[in-house]
Enzyme design. Structure first.
Site, mmCIF file in Angstrom:
data_model
loop_
_atom_site.group_PDB
_atom_site.id
_atom_site.type_symbol
_atom_site.label_atom_id
_atom_site.label_comp_id
_atom_site.label_asym_id
_atom_site.label_seq_id
_atom_site.Cartn_x
_atom_site.Cartn_y
_atom_site.Cartn_z
ATOM 1 N N GLU A 253 19.156 -16.420 -6.951
ATOM 2 C CA GLU A 253 18.768 -15.068 -7.352
ATOM 3 C C GLU A 253 18.363 -15.040 -8.828
ATOM 4 O O GLU A 253 17.390 -14.380 -9.206
ATOM 5 C CB GLU A 253 19.926 -14.103 -7.055
ATOM 6 C CG GLU A 253 19.707 -12.659 -7.468
ATOM 7 C CD GLU A 253 18.543 -11.964 -6.780
ATOM 8 O OE1 GLU A 253 17.956 -12.524 -5.842
ATOM 9 O OE2 GLU A 253 18.191 -10.854 -7.215
ATOM 10 N N GLU B 299 9.888 -13.965 -11.035
ATOM 11 C CA GLU B 299 9.061 -12.849 -10.562
ATOM 12 C C GLU B 299 8.637 -11.891 -11.662
ATOM 13 O O GLU B 299 7.603 -11.250 -11.549
ATOM 14 C CB GLU B 299 9.703 -12.113 -9.380
ATOM 15 C CG GLU B 299 10.893 -11.260 -9.695
ATOM 16 C CD GLU B 299 11.434 -10.523 -8.465
ATOM 17 O OE1 GLU B 299 10.659 -10.171 -7.575
ATOM 18 O OE2 GLU B 299 12.656 -10.297 -8.418
ATOM 19 N N TRP C 189 -2.826 -2.763 -1.755
ATOM 20 C CA TRP C 189 -2.359 -4.119 -2.050
ATOM 21 C C TRP C 189 -3.146 -5.004 -1.094
ATOM 22 O O TRP C 189 -2.931 -4.970 0.123
ATOM 23 C CB TRP C 189 -0.855 -4.200 -1.792
ATOM 24 C CG TRP C 189 -0.197 -5.451 -2.265
ATOM 25 C CD1 TRP C 189 0.245 -5.719 -3.535
ATOM 26 C CD2 TRP C 189 0.130 -6.603 -1.483
ATOM 27 N NE1 TRP C 189 0.822 -6.968 -3.570
ATOM 28 C CE2 TRP C 189 0.768 -7.540 -2.331
ATOM 29 C CE3 TRP C 189 -0.056 -6.944 -0.142
ATOM 30 C CZ2 TRP C 189 1.210 -8.779 -1.883
ATOM 31 C CZ3 TRP C 189 0.390 -8.177 0.300
ATOM 32 C CH2 TRP C 189 1.012 -9.076 -0.576
ATOM 33 N N CYS D 210 0.823 -1.207 0.000
ATOM 34 C CA CYS D 210 0.000 0.000 0.000
ATOM 35 C C CYS D 210 0.859 1.259 0.000
ATOM 36 O O CYS D 210 1.917 1.298 0.622
ATOM 37 C CB CYS D 210 -0.891 0.031 1.228
ATOM 38 S SG CYS D 210 -1.980 -1.380 1.344
ATOM 39 N N LYS E 298 14.707 -13.903 -10.114
ATOM 40 C CA LYS E 298 14.515 -12.823 -11.086
ATOM 41 C C LYS E 298 13.625 -13.303 -12.225
ATOM 42 O O LYS E 298 12.689 -12.628 -12.622
ATOM 43 C CB LYS E 298 15.849 -12.339 -11.681
ATOM 44 C CG LYS E 298 16.743 -11.514 -10.810
ATOM 45 C CD LYS E 298 16.264 -10.112 -10.542
ATOM 46 C CE LYS E 298 15.386 -10.068 -9.334
ATOM 47 N NZ LYS E 298 15.993 -9.889 -8.035
ATOM 48 N N HIS F 51 19.696 -35.370 -6.609
ATOM 49 C CA HIS F 51 18.929 -35.986 -5.518
ATOM 50 C C HIS F 51 17.423 -35.830 -5.738
ATOM 51 O O HIS F 51 16.650 -35.906 -4.794
ATOM 52 C CB HIS F 51 19.347 -35.373 -4.176
ATOM 53 C CG HIS F 51 20.789 -35.644 -3.853
ATOM 54 N ND1 HIS F 51 21.231 -36.846 -3.337
ATOM 55 C CD2 HIS F 51 21.909 -34.892 -4.031
ATOM 56 C CE1 HIS F 51 22.547 -36.804 -3.173
ATOM 57 N NE2 HIS F 51 22.976 -35.627 -3.598
ATOM 58 N N ARG G 281 5.487 0.547 -5.987
ATOM 59 C CA ARG G 281 5.435 -0.243 -4.750
ATOM 60 C C ARG G 281 4.576 -1.490 -4.914
ATOM 61 O O ARG G 281 4.684 -2.421 -4.127
ATOM 62 C CB ARG G 281 4.872 0.621 -3.609
ATOM 63 C CG ARG G 281 5.757 1.775 -3.227
ATOM 64 C CD ARG G 281 5.032 2.712 -2.297
ATOM 65 N NE ARG G 281 4.730 2.110 -1.017
ATOM 66 C CZ ARG G 281 5.537 2.130 0.037
ATOM 67 N NH1 ARG G 281 6.696 2.735 -0.047
ATOM 68 N NH2 ARG G 281 5.185 1.572 1.168
ATOM 69 N N LYS H 221 6.862 -3.782 -4.070
ATOM 70 C CA LYS H 221 8.282 -3.449 -3.941
ATOM 71 C C LYS H 221 8.723 -3.569 -2.487
ATOM 72 O O LYS H 221 9.793 -4.067 -2.188
ATOM 73 C CB LYS H 221 8.517 -2.025 -4.453
ATOM 74 C CG LYS H 221 9.942 -1.523 -4.315
ATOM 75 C CD LYS H 221 10.878 -2.314 -5.200
ATOM 76 C CE LYS H 221 12.329 -1.890 -5.068
ATOM 77 N NZ LYS H 221 13.232 -2.956 -5.555
ATOM 78 N N ASN I 125 -1.999 1.989 5.604
ATOM 79 C CA ASN I 125 -1.059 0.948 5.171
ATOM 80 C C ASN I 125 -0.709 0.151 6.413
ATOM 81 O O ASN I 125 -0.326 0.717 7.429
ATOM 82 C CB ASN I 125 0.195 1.619 4.574
ATOM 83 C CG ASN I 125 1.292 0.627 4.245
ATOM 84 O OD1 ASN I 125 1.078 -0.585 4.296
ATOM 85 N ND2 ASN I 125 2.461 1.131 3.920
ATOM 86 N N GLY I 126 -0.847 -1.178 6.346
ATOM 87 C CA GLY I 126 -0.549 -2.008 7.518
ATOM 88 C C GLY I 126 -1.707 -2.946 7.790
ATOM 89 O O GLY I 126 -2.580 -3.129 6.933
HETATM 90 O O1 M6R Z 1 13.320 -4.188 0.744
HETATM 91 P P1 M6R Z 1 13.886 -5.548 1.019
HETATM 92 O O2 M6R Z 1 15.256 -5.724 0.491
HETATM 93 O O3 M6R Z 1 13.826 -5.894 2.486
HETATM 94 O O4 M6R Z 1 12.940 -6.549 0.280
HETATM 95 C C1 M6R Z 1 13.084 -7.940 0.421
HETATM 96 C C2 M6R Z 1 12.338 -8.676 -0.672
HETATM 97 O O5 M6R Z 1 10.973 -8.413 -0.592
HETATM 98 C C3 M6R Z 1 12.854 -8.296 -2.071
HETATM 99 O O6 M6R Z 1 14.210 -8.517 -2.202
HETATM 100 C C4 M6R Z 1 12.099 -9.111 -3.144
HETATM 101 O O7 M6R Z 1 12.436 -10.449 -3.055
HETATM 102 C C5 M6R Z 1 12.393 -8.563 -4.543
HETATM 103 N N1 M6R Z 1 11.186 -8.485 -5.301
HETATM 104 C C6 M6R Z 1 13.310 -9.416 -5.328
HETATM 105 O O8 M6R Z 1 13.550 -8.919 -6.600
#
Ligand code: M6R
Length: 613
Positions: free
Chosen positions: A486, A493, A76, A2, A490, A509, A27, A608, A105-106
């Site tokens: 990672e 997502e 969100w 949010c 990427k 395994h 966000r 985000k 937000n929260g």
């Molecule tokens: O703001 P942060 O680094 O704490 O966020 C952690 C994760 O939410 C963030 O890295 C998320 O996995 C990204 N979308 C990855 O690209």
């Protein structure tokens, strides 16, 4: 997650709110809305989908939305589906209320109890949200003073909140409050701009302050008062925002993700600046210097984070053990808190976070602090909650990251973690010469990352050959295992392709059963201590028909002859390899998502900054 933007001043509020909502779009959200207070009016408009849709809807509304105070929100979904009814702002009881509107937000954790109490008093709810309950609660407690009603309501709620509240009966007053969720107040000349993050404020003013937990601010057009929810007055610290508009605009790039990938060499240079003393042979980390002794004598170092930040923590685990020879581990922040972890004297807990607002990571830090650990934050956003809640820390200094898929923040996290491990290591067993060699190599990395980015077109061509495959594997060993994770994160997502990352040895395994003719298997296979073993894993993939896309050290003819595609990276010392090996994987994901027609910067369902647990 949010986003909140609110304005009180002398200008028309709605264009400022819409522009602010657009800046907060990155966000992540599913619906949006705004409320504007005019002379005796409270106009509300809400819609599902993009801010653009809300903007068009405003043009069709019969109300004027004219007024110089308003609140707006991108939602969100947490409580209740993605519907107009559940979108913010929420009002106190329609028709019977005081024309109070709230954005939030929260999560209000005790909203069901409060809702029951309010229903017994005759309140009727129009949505499934916890926020509407808060709006009704404020309405119930309102006796002509909005600030008092908000303070009283917040004393009743548990959970996390950043809120902005207006009331048509007090057209010159806005009340905002926070506990746990981010909220910042920009101070202009006879105007205030409130937002979840500075990107929505800098276009108006660079002077801003953050509210402490359990506090509220009453804003009028030319003054403000901050107090705790128990009405004890407090004086906030106004500071200059370290953010320029140019940094958060796209410029010549088509997407933020691409812009941020290209910014990585500069981001690394900025992060290194003043921190490598090559002549004196030391790492200079001002933020943690006073804890140097504590760190050097630590018994255990625990990294916590989520998503990409967790992967950086995994690299940290390897490096702290290798360079500093201190037992280290890494844990999902979300798991750390709820398993009642053992935190003995000498434990240091290090939170890694781009936003500095991730609720799970913040909760882990709170747990560690309660148990007496020294806590550090490796954070990008200056002044964010984690940076304030930890005992000390190191800023990433990579500049604002807007793309939901973290790229330059990851590389910044890797760099800072490496510097931290070297900083501790030198105070233990790392020799002057080894440190000097490492720092000299580190200094060259920004240029080397530039040379990897220059291969973008070749990576695009290779990606095109496999982009229609729905299942991918990413393998790596040692320090390249987190890079494999990672790379898979990427890809999934932003392109929604199913991708799994794992240690290369783990494949046989079980996951090896997935490999069929032509399946793309990305292997991070640089020359390092595990190289020979990785070659065997490549053979295992090939003999089952898999196609290997390797990330390899420049000039490696063996890899060239074995693999279908090779992305080359410069030869760098093993501890620095993740800094170069991740770059081709970021580009691969970017190109794959574009080829599949996905919205690279706003992937579905994602936020985000994840500010709820
Ligand atoms: O703001 P942060 O680094 O704490 O966020 C952690 C994760 O939410 C963030 O890295 C998320 O996995 C990204 N979308 C990855 O690209």
């Amino acid at each position: 997650m949010c986003g909140i933007i609110a304005y009180i001043g002398s200008r028309e509020a709605s264009p400022i709110l819409i522009e602010g909502l657009k800046r907060l779009e990155y966000r992540g959200y599913d619906s949006a809305g705004l409320a504007v207070v005019g002379d005796d009016t409270l106009d509300i408009s809400r819609s599902v989908g993009r801010v653009r849709g809300l903007e068009e809807q405003l043009g069709r509304e019969t109300a004027t939305f004219s007024g110089s105070m308003g609140i707006a929100h991108t939602r969100w979904a947490t409580h209740g589906g993605v519907t107009v009814e559940n979108a913010h702002p929420h009002r106190d009881d329609l028709g019977r209320g005081h024309s109070i509107a709230v954005v939030h937000n929260g999560i209000i954790e005790n909203y069901l109890t409060l809702k029951k109490w309010l229903e017994e008093k005759g309140h009727v709810f129009a949505s499934e949200t916890d926020t509407e309950v808060l709006a009704h609660l404020i309405g119930e407690l309102y006796d002509g003073d909005l600030e008092r009603a908000v303070q009283a309501a917040l004393r009743e709620v548990t959970g996390a909140y950043a809120i902005a509240v207006v009331c048509a009966k007090e057209p010159d007053v806005m009340v905002v409050g926070r506990k746990g969720s981010p909220l910042m107040i920009g101070v202009g000349s006879n105007e205030y701009v409130v937002a979840s993050d500075p990107s929505a404020i800098v276009a108006h003013t660079k002077q801003a302050f953050t509210l402490d937990d359990y506090s509220v601010a009453k804003l009028t057009r030319d003054s403000f008062r901050t107090s705790t929810i128990d009405n004890i007055e407090i004086t906030p610290q106004i500071r200059e925002l370290e953010l320029d508009l140019g940094q958060i605009e796209l410029g010549e790039f088509e997407h933020y993700m691409l812009k941020e990938i290209h910014e990585q060499p500069t981001a690394l240079r900025r992060s290194l600046q003043g921190r490598l003393d090559l002549r004196g042979g030391s790492v200079v980390l001002g933020g943690i210097t006073e804890h140097a002794r504590h760190l050097a004598t630590a018994k255990r170092i625990v990294f916590v984070g989520q998503g990409t930040a967790l992967h950086a923590g995994m690299v940290g685990e390897y490096l702290v053990e290798n360079l500093a020879k201190i037992p280290a581990e890494v844990e999902f922040a979300s798991e750390f808190r709820y398993r009642n972890p053992i935190v003995e004297p000498g434990t240091v807990v290090i939170a890694i976070s781009q936003s500095g607002e991730t609720a799970d990571t913040l909760a882990a830090i709170e747990e560690a602090k309660q148990k007496g650990a020294l806590t550090l934050g490796l954070v990008n956003v200056v002044g964010s909650t984690i940076s304030r809640e930890t005992d000390a820390g190191i800023y990433l200094r990579v500049g604002p990251e807007i793309g939901v898929a973290s790229t330059k923040a990851f590389i910044g996290q890797l760099l800072v973690t490496t510097m931290l491990a070297a900083f501790i290591g030198r105070r233990r067993f790392l020799s002057q010469e080894d440190l000097h060699n490492l720092l000299t190599a580190m200094d060259r990395v920004p240029d080397q990352v530039e040379s990897v980015i220059a291969q973008s077109d070749q990576i695009k061509t290779a990606t095109a050959r496999y982009v229609n495959r729905d299942n991918w594997l990413f393998l790596g060993r040692g320090l390249n295992y987190p890079v494999a994770l990672e790379g898979a994160l990427k890809l999934k997502e932003i392109s929604y392709i199913h991708a799994e990352g794992m240690p290369a040895a783990e494949m046989k395994h079980g996951p090896i059963a997935l490999i069929d003719e032509g399946m793309p298997v990305v292997v991070v296979a640089t020359r390092n201590s595990q190289y020979e073993k990785v070659l065997s894993n490549i053979e295992e993939v090939r003999s089952r028909g898999g196609h290997v896309i390797a990330v390899a050290t420049e000039g490696d003819e063996t890899i060239r002859s074995l693999c279908e595609e090779v992305f080359w990276v410069p030869d760098v010392p093993e501890p620095l390899q993740p800094l170069v090996t991740v770059v081709p994987l970021q580009l691969l994901a970017y190109h794959a998502a574009l080829m599949r027609g996905k919205d690279v910067d706003k992937p579905r369902n994602l936020a985000k900054s994840v500010t709820v647990e």
